[in-house]
Motif scaffolding. Structure first.
Motif, PDB file in Angstrom:
ATOM      1  N   ARG A  96     -18.905   1.002  -1.769  1.00  0.00           N
ATOM      2  CA  ARG A  96     -17.666   1.802  -0.758  1.00  0.00           C
ATOM      3  C   ARG A  96     -17.090   2.905  -1.586  1.00  0.00           C
ATOM      4  O   ARG A  96     -16.954   2.891  -2.804  1.00  0.00           O
ATOM      5  N   MET A  97     -16.998   4.281  -0.596  1.00  0.00           N
ATOM      6  CA  MET A  97     -16.337   5.165  -1.097  1.00  0.00           C
ATOM      7  C   MET A  97     -15.311   5.547  -0.362  1.00  0.00           C
ATOM      8  O   MET A  97     -15.333   5.868   0.811  1.00  0.00           O
ATOM      9  N   PHE A  98     -14.118   5.674  -1.054  1.00  0.00           N
ATOM     10  CA  PHE A  98     -12.752   5.710  -0.118  1.00  0.00           C
ATOM     11  C   PHE A  98     -12.227   6.904   0.004  1.00  0.00           C
ATOM     12  O   PHE A  98     -12.270   7.959  -1.183  1.00  0.00           O
ATOM     13  N   THR A  99     -11.887   7.568   1.136  1.00  0.00           N
ATOM     14  CA  THR A  99     -11.241   8.553   1.179  1.00  0.00           C
ATOM     15  C   THR A  99      -9.941   8.698   1.049  1.00  0.00           C
ATOM     16  O   THR A  99      -9.194   7.928   0.851  1.00  0.00           O
ATOM     17  N   PRO A 100      -9.367  10.040   0.943  1.00  0.00           N
ATOM     18  CA  PRO A 100      -7.778  10.110   0.813  1.00  0.00           C
ATOM     19  C   PRO A 100      -6.951   9.387   1.808  1.00  0.00           C
ATOM     20  O   PRO A 100      -6.081   8.854   1.395  1.00  0.00           O
ATOM     21  N   GLU A 101      -7.521   9.168   2.859  1.00  0.00           N
ATOM     22  CA  GLU A 101      -6.888   8.791   4.019  1.00  0.00           C
ATOM     23  C   GLU A 101      -6.837   7.171   3.730  1.00  0.00           C
ATOM     24  O   GLU A 101      -5.851   6.444   3.909  1.00  0.00           O
ATOM     25  N   ASP A 102      -8.143   6.657   3.329  1.00  0.00           N
ATOM     26  CA  ASP A 102      -8.112   5.245   2.794  1.00  0.00           C
ATOM     27  C   ASP A 102      -7.215   4.927   1.797  1.00  0.00           C
ATOM     28  O   ASP A 102      -6.511   3.897   1.823  1.00  0.00           O
ATOM     29  N   ILE A 103      -7.080   6.093   0.717  1.00  0.00           N
ATOM     30  CA  ILE A 103      -6.096   5.554  -0.317  1.00  0.00           C
ATOM     31  C   ILE A 103      -4.579   5.535   0.012  1.00  0.00           C
ATOM     32  O   ILE A 103      -4.041   4.623  -0.305  1.00  0.00           O
ATOM     33  N   THR A 104      -4.435   6.477   1.073  1.00  0.00           N
ATOM     34  CA  THR A 104      -2.903   6.580   1.728  1.00  0.00           C
ATOM     35  C   THR A 104      -2.660   5.088   2.396  1.00  0.00           C
ATOM     36  O   THR A 104      -1.468   4.225   1.984  1.00  0.00           O
ATOM     37  N   ASN A 105      -3.677   4.575   3.308  1.00  0.00           N
ATOM     38  CA  ASN A 105      -3.496   3.345   3.860  1.00  0.00           C
ATOM     39  C   ASN A 105      -3.646   2.066   2.671  1.00  0.00           C
ATOM     40  O   ASN A 105      -2.925   1.001   3.050  1.00  0.00           O
ATOM     41  N   LEU A 106      -4.415   2.164   1.635  1.00  0.00           N
ATOM     42  CA  LEU A 106      -4.308   1.164   0.701  1.00  0.00           C
ATOM     43  C   LEU A 106      -2.996   1.206   0.025  1.00  0.00           C
ATOM     44  O   LEU A 106      -2.472   0.257  -0.126  1.00  0.00           O
ATOM     45  N   GLN A 107      -2.247   2.353  -0.030  1.00  0.00           N
ATOM     46  CA  GLN A 107      -0.814   2.380  -0.929  1.00  0.00           C
ATOM     47  C   GLN A 107      -0.071   1.547   0.317  1.00  0.00           C
ATOM     48  O   GLN A 107       0.932   0.906  -0.239  1.00  0.00           O
ATOM     49  N   LEU A 108      -0.261   1.750   1.482  1.00  0.00           N
ATOM     50  CA  LEU A 108       0.760   1.315   2.443  1.00  0.00           C
ATOM     51  C   LEU A 108       0.506  -0.460   2.448  1.00  0.00           C
ATOM     52  O   LEU A 108       1.385  -1.153   2.489  1.00  0.00           O
ATOM     53  N   ILE A 109      -0.935  -0.818   2.475  1.00  0.00           N
ATOM     54  CA  ILE A 109      -1.030  -2.196   2.461  1.00  0.00           C
ATOM     55  C   ILE A 109      -0.571  -2.830   1.072  1.00  0.00           C
ATOM     56  O   ILE A 109       0.138  -3.902   1.192  1.00  0.00           O
ATOM     57  N   TYR A 110      -0.630  -1.997   0.002  1.00  0.00           N
ATOM     58  CA  TYR A 110      -0.159  -2.665  -1.255  1.00  0.00           C
ATOM     59  C   TYR A 110       1.323  -2.767  -1.154  1.00  0.00           C
ATOM     60  O   TYR A 110       1.806  -3.841  -1.718  1.00  0.00           O
ATOM     61  N   HIS A 111       1.793  -1.940  -0.503  1.00  0.00           N
ATOM     62  CA  HIS A 111       3.413  -2.019  -0.450  1.00  0.00           C
ATOM     63  C   HIS A 111       3.914  -2.812   0.231  1.00  0.00           C
ATOM     64  O   HIS A 111       4.839  -3.826  -0.163  1.00  0.00           O
ATOM     65  N   LEU A 112       3.206  -3.132   1.362  1.00  0.00           N
ATOM     66  CA  LEU A 112       3.578  -4.287   2.323  1.00  0.00           C
ATOM     67  C   LEU A 112       3.509  -5.747   1.579  1.00  0.00           C
ATOM     68  O   LEU A 112       4.221  -6.366   1.696  1.00  0.00           O
ATOM     69  N   VAL A 113       2.356  -5.796   1.124  1.00  0.00           N
ATOM     70  CA  VAL A 113       1.805  -7.275   0.552  1.00  0.00           C
ATOM     71  C   VAL A 113       2.233  -7.490  -0.737  1.00  0.00           C
ATOM     72  O   VAL A 113       2.829  -8.540  -0.954  1.00  0.00           O
ATOM     73  N   LYS A 114       2.091  -6.661  -1.608  1.00  0.00           N
ATOM     74  CA  LYS A 114       2.595  -6.871  -3.013  1.00  0.00           C
ATOM     75  C   LYS A 114       3.900  -6.730  -3.315  1.00  0.00           C
ATOM     76  O   LYS A 114       4.609  -7.221  -4.060  1.00  0.00           O
ATOM     77  N   GLU A 115       4.435  -5.558  -2.731  1.00  0.00           N
ATOM     78  CA  GLU A 115       5.833  -4.999  -3.003  1.00  0.00           C
ATOM     79  C   GLU A 115       6.948  -5.658  -1.987  1.00  0.00           C
ATOM     80  O   GLU A 115       7.965  -6.111  -2.471  1.00  0.00           O
ATOM     81  N   ARG A 116       6.823  -5.917  -0.815  1.00  0.00           N
ATOM     82  CA  ARG A 116       7.457  -6.483   0.087  1.00  0.00           C
ATOM     83  C   ARG A 116       7.308  -7.863   0.392  1.00  0.00           C
ATOM     84  O   ARG A 116       8.028  -8.454   1.246  1.00  0.00           O
ATOM     85  N   GLY A 117       6.092  -8.447  -0.005  1.00  0.00           N
ATOM     86  CA  GLY A 117       5.908  -9.930   0.127  1.00  0.00           C
ATOM     87  C   GLY A 117       5.323 -10.580   1.546  1.00  0.00           C
ATOM     88  O   GLY A 117       5.388 -11.447   1.978  1.00  0.00           O
ATOM     89  N   PHE A 118       4.742  -9.449   2.129  1.00  0.00           N
ATOM     90  CA  PHE A 118       4.320  -9.723   3.450  1.00  0.00           C
ATOM     91  C   PHE A 118       3.044 -10.554   3.322  1.00  0.00           C
ATOM     92  O   PHE A 118       2.181 -10.399   2.433  1.00  0.00           O
ATOM     93  N   THR A 119       2.779 -11.399   4.337  1.00  0.00           N
ATOM     94  CA  THR A 119       1.465 -12.308   4.445  1.00  0.00           C
ATOM     95  C   THR A 119       0.358 -11.193   5.001  1.00  0.00           C
ATOM     96  O   THR A 119       0.662 -10.046   5.477  1.00  0.00           O
ATOM     97  N   LEU A 120      -0.881 -11.581   4.805  1.00  0.00           N
ATOM     98  CA  LEU A 120      -1.854 -10.668   5.427  1.00  0.00           C
ATOM     99  C   LEU A 120      -1.589 -10.420   7.002  1.00  0.00           C
ATOM    100  O   LEU A 120      -1.606  -9.352   7.275  1.00  0.00           O
TER     101      LEU A 120
END
Length: 110
Positions: free
Chosen positions: A48-72
């Motif tokens: 897998r090779m992630f684009t800058p857009e993918d990185i931004t989306n991963l940051q958002l997913i990380y924020h929701l799941v890890k920082e705000r405690g959302f379930t998947l």
């Protein structure tokens, strides 16, 4: 968790991404399989090779799941229902965190 996006760099390896988020590569692969918003390219070896857009989306997913405690499921629903609004809030939070860090550094120098 913060990854500096280089203007010269178009793709990031899963190892670089995992290190930047301080998580295992297996978690990044898992999120890639779970979230339709992620669309990394795959090279000839299938890596897998992630684009800058993918990185931004991963940051958002990380924020929701890890920082705000959302379930998947909760994170998926949240992304589908209000992706633009969520992304805007996320960007504001990141900018404010950067400003706070800069102000803290200035305070230390006084």
């Amino acid at each position: 968790m913060h990854i500096e996006l280089s203007k010269d760099k178009r793709y990031y390896s899963i190892g670089e991404v995992a290190k930047a988020f301080d998580v295992n590569a297996s978690l990044i692969r898992f999120w890639d399989n779970e979230f339709d918003i992620l669309k990394p390219k795959k090279n000839a070896k299938g890596n897998r090779m992630f684009t800058p857009e993918d990185i931004t989306n991963l940051q958002l997913i990380y924020h929701l799941v890890k920082e705000r405690g959302f379930t998947l499921e909760g994170a998926k629903t949240h992304l589908k229902e209000g992706q633009k609004k969520t992304l805007d809030k996320f960007e504001i939070i990141r900018k404010l965190e950067t400003i706070r860090a800069q102000l803290t550094n200035i305070k230390k120098e006084l």
